[in-house]
Design an enzyme around this catalytic site. Sequence first.
Site, PDB file in Angstrom:
ATOM      1  N   GLU A 246       0.873  -1.176   0.000  1.00 33.37           N
ATOM      2  CA  GLU A 246       0.000   0.000   0.000  1.00 33.37           C
ATOM      3  C   GLU A 246       0.905   1.218   0.000  1.00 33.37           C
ATOM      4  O   GLU A 246       1.487   1.555   1.032  1.00 33.37           O
ATOM      5  CB  GLU A 246      -0.900  -0.016   1.245  1.00 33.37           C
ATOM      6  CG  GLU A 246      -1.891  -1.154   1.283  1.00 33.37           C
ATOM      7  CD  GLU A 246      -2.796  -1.140   0.072  1.00 33.37           C
ATOM      8  OE1 GLU A 246      -3.352  -0.071  -0.250  1.00 33.37           O
ATOM      9  OE2 GLU A 246      -2.924  -2.185  -0.569  1.00 33.37           O
ATOM     10  N   CYS A 280      -2.496   9.258   2.683  1.00 36.26           N
ATOM     11  CA  CYS A 280      -2.086   8.635   1.418  1.00 36.26           C
ATOM     12  C   CYS A 280      -3.079   8.960   0.309  1.00 36.26           C
ATOM     13  O   CYS A 280      -2.702   9.101  -0.842  1.00 36.26           O
ATOM     14  CB  CYS A 280      -1.920   7.131   1.590  1.00 36.26           C
ATOM     15  SG  CYS A 280      -3.372   6.325   2.268  1.00 36.26           S
ATOM     16  N   GLU A 376       4.658  12.991  -4.800  1.00 36.96           N
ATOM     17  CA  GLU A 376       3.843  13.075  -3.588  1.00 36.96           C
ATOM     18  C   GLU A 376       4.400  14.156  -2.658  1.00 36.96           C
ATOM     19  O   GLU A 376       5.554  14.087  -2.246  1.00 36.96           O
ATOM     20  CB  GLU A 376       3.841  11.720  -2.868  1.00 36.96           C
ATOM     21  CG  GLU A 376       2.846  11.660  -1.733  1.00 36.96           C
ATOM     22  CD  GLU A 376       2.873  10.314  -1.011  1.00 36.96           C
ATOM     23  OE1 GLU A 376       3.974   9.843  -0.649  1.00 36.96           O
ATOM     24  OE2 GLU A 376       1.788   9.744  -0.802  1.00 36.96           O
TER      25      GLU A 376
HETATM   26  P1  NAD Z   1       8.580   4.631   4.398  1.00 38.80           P
HETATM   27  O1  NAD Z   1       8.498   3.833   3.142  1.00 38.80           O
HETATM   28  O2  NAD Z   1       9.725   5.524   4.591  1.00 38.80           O
HETATM   29  O3  NAD Z   1       8.535   3.668   5.677  1.00 38.80           O
HETATM   30  C1  NAD Z   1       7.481   2.754   5.882  1.00 38.80           C
HETATM   31  C2  NAD Z   1       7.969   1.631   6.783  1.00 38.80           C
HETATM   32  O4  NAD Z   1       8.928   0.850   6.069  1.00 38.80           O
HETATM   33  C3  NAD Z   1       8.675   2.104   8.047  1.00 38.80           C
HETATM   34  O5  NAD Z   1       8.300   1.282   9.117  1.00 38.80           O
HETATM   35  C4  NAD Z   1      10.148   1.917   7.710  1.00 38.80           C
HETATM   36  O6  NAD Z   1      10.983   1.734   8.831  1.00 38.80           O
HETATM   37  C5  NAD Z   1      10.084   0.648   6.886  1.00 38.80           C
HETATM   38  N1  NAD Z   1      11.229   0.419   6.000  1.00 38.80           N
HETATM   39  C6  NAD Z   1      12.104   1.323   5.500  1.00 38.80           C
HETATM   40  N2  NAD Z   1      13.006   0.692   4.698  1.00 38.80           N
HETATM   41  C7  NAD Z   1      12.681  -0.613   4.696  1.00 38.80           C
HETATM   42  C8  NAD Z   1      13.205  -1.764   4.031  1.00 38.80           C
HETATM   43  N3  NAD Z   1      14.265  -1.695   3.210  1.00 38.80           N
HETATM   44  N4  NAD Z   1      12.595  -2.964   4.237  1.00 38.80           N
HETATM   45  C9  NAD Z   1      11.512  -3.050   5.039  1.00 38.80           C
HETATM   46  N5  NAD Z   1      10.972  -2.008   5.697  1.00 38.80           N
HETATM   47  C10 NAD Z   1      11.542  -0.795   5.515  1.00 38.80           C
HETATM   48  O7  NAD Z   1       7.201   5.419   4.465  1.00 38.80           O
HETATM   49  P2  NAD Z   1       6.787   6.532   5.519  1.00 38.80           P
HETATM   50  O8  NAD Z   1       7.509   7.789   5.194  1.00 38.80           O
HETATM   51  O9  NAD Z   1       6.858   5.966   6.874  1.00 38.80           O
HETATM   52  O10 NAD Z   1       5.226   6.694   5.182  1.00 38.80           O
HETATM   53  C11 NAD Z   1       4.703   7.630   4.288  1.00 38.80           C
HETATM   54  C12 NAD Z   1       4.351   6.957   2.987  1.00 38.80           C
HETATM   55  O11 NAD Z   1       3.379   5.933   3.215  1.00 38.80           O
HETATM   56  C13 NAD Z   1       3.706   7.903   2.013  1.00 38.80           C
HETATM   57  O12 NAD Z   1       4.228   7.679   0.722  1.00 38.80           O
HETATM   58  C14 NAD Z   1       2.241   7.520   2.060  1.00 38.80           C
HETATM   59  O13 NAD Z   1       1.514   7.841   0.903  1.00 38.80           O
HETATM   60  C15 NAD Z   1       2.330   6.047   2.268  1.00 38.80           C
HETATM   61  N6  NAD Z   1       1.087   5.524   2.815  1.00 38.80           N
HETATM   62  C16 NAD Z   1       0.325   4.714   2.019  1.00 38.80           C
HETATM   63  C17 NAD Z   1      -0.891   4.236   2.493  1.00 38.80           C
HETATM   64  C18 NAD Z   1      -1.763   3.333   1.657  1.00 38.80           C
HETATM   65  O14 NAD Z   1      -2.646   2.710   2.228  1.00 38.80           O
HETATM   66  N7  NAD Z   1      -1.549   3.242   0.349  1.00 38.80           N
HETATM   67  C19 NAD Z   1      -1.313   4.583   3.775  1.00 38.80           C
HETATM   68  C20 NAD Z   1      -0.505   5.415   4.543  1.00 38.80           C
HETATM   69  C21 NAD Z   1       0.698   5.864   4.055  1.00 38.80           C
END
Ligand code: NAD
Length: 510
Positions: A246, A280, A376
């Site tokens: 997601e 999101c 975004e």
């Molecule tokens: P991010 O991708 O930076 O981090 C998300 C999670 O992934 C964190 O827990 C992080 O520690 C972990 N992570 C980072 N690198 C990783 C790796 N290599 N392997 C596994 N896990 C890893 O995202 P963010 O900045 O925390 O969140 C914001 C983003 O999330 C925005 O782009 C937003 O649109 C999206 N989002 C999407 C939805 C949806 O339902 N589509 C909902 C909420 C947020």
Amino acid sequence: MALFQAIPSDGGHRRYDVKSPVTLESIGQFDCATDVEVRSAVERARKAQREWATRSFEQRAEVLWRLVDAIVERQDDIVDLVMKETGKTRMEAISMEVMAPCMQISHYAKRGGKYLATVHKRPSGILRFSKKISLVYQPLGVVGLITPWNGPVALAANPLAQALMAGNAVVHKPSEVTPFSAVLLKELTVAAGFPTDLYQVVQGDGQTGAALIEAGVDKVSFTGSVATGRKVGEACGRNLIPVTLELGGKDAMIVCRDADLDRAAEGAVRGSCFNTGHYCCGTERIYVPEAIYEPFVAKVVEQAKQLKQVESGDGDVGAVFWDKQMDIIEAHMADAKAKGARVLVGGERNRGLSGYFYPATVVVDVDHDMDLMRRETFGPIVAIQKVRDEEEALELANDSDYGLSGNVWTQDLRKGEAIAARMVTGSVSVNDIAVTYGIPEAPFGGVKESGVGMVNGEIGIRGYCHVHPIIVDTTKKAQGGYPYTREGADGLQKMVRTVFGNRLLRKLFV
Ligand code: NAD
């Protein structure tokens, strides 16, 4: 000042300090779980899952109902913590992090058993006379749940409820920016009497998330950015484990000429500024036909000017949750201004407040050469582009690498649905901001770079299962088999000619 900072640790763990974006004061420190700790959490979860999977849907639901009780009981603690940790307004902390989890968990406690009940049926065609099929929704085992910072309770509680109701255990790696909400969620599950190790939290950063995928989990439920989603997808592919991704969005709003302009203007401001724009499915691009452009923009400006921003959290627009996001918002705004965009409201960081605040901003004269309309932004920015007509609006709405959700505004509901059907995106609302994630009956998932797979509702919860078909032969005598004979082969060929050579028979046969 960095809100999330590595600090020295005395042991073998990476350690971080986390500051509130509202006060810029430290709210605590945490240690990242080591790879060995992550692996052992998964092993313990697997043991807990074996017993959990033997429980009936009613018994699993009872545990989830108790989690709802615990959330209601401690809602003030959740609100206080989330406001401190993320800088959300009080209203958004309650609606998103208390109310939404209560609704989501209750939904699966009440309906999960129905969604996952074994299906018994007869095959179609001639096979119906000799076979029956049972489709059993078997749990997958241990689910690795990796979540972002913009909905620290809601975006964990919703997949958690689905995974558990389906008979799985969950190991959760929350965002490093909001670790303490996960600690509280874990406390609530203990208060609710969850079996030991059924739900575990492993704190950590991206490296910890990557370790979780390698730790032997049976599925990964990931919510986060496109860049990380790509890495997670690659790792799951390498490990041959199912994954839902997601990811981010750049949702478009199309305002039709016949829209109720007051309603659409309110929707534009709310859709863009909800959760400080850290949503999101937030509205990031608005396309407005020239015939209604001036009055629409005037109404948006009027509404955006009214929005209050205060440190107490009792205003309309909260803090930017962390400095990294502030950098992105400021960079997109600077790029847009340099390329000719005009700011009508806001447009600069709110330095009148001590924390990380960016005000509700209205910006016009934008186009697709700007990052503000392409990437975004995730901030409280209402970006409006003038277009010739609704066809051009649709063309521009579809001109994006993302496709998470979107919205159309018109008083002609049939026209609204027709335009929505032509939008290349995950889901669309007509005369409302994006609400799909809050309606479990509507499967949620992105297209293009916004994600892979669907979550929520019947489709989503079944994604936490292996659909296990059991085929039973109901005849008294064995059918077919050895030895093969020439007569048998000739007979089969004749049957193919007779049945499939005849249009009526072939339809009856299958
Ligand atoms: P991010 O991708 O930076 O981090 C998300 C999670 O992934 C964190 O827990 C992080 O520690 C972990 N992570 C980072 N690198 C990783 C790796 N290599 N392997 C596994 N896990 C890893 O995202 P963010 O900045 O925390 O969140 C914001 C983003 O999330 C925005 O782009 C937003 O649109 C999206 N989002 C999407 C939805 C949806 O339902 N589509 C909902 C909420 C947020």
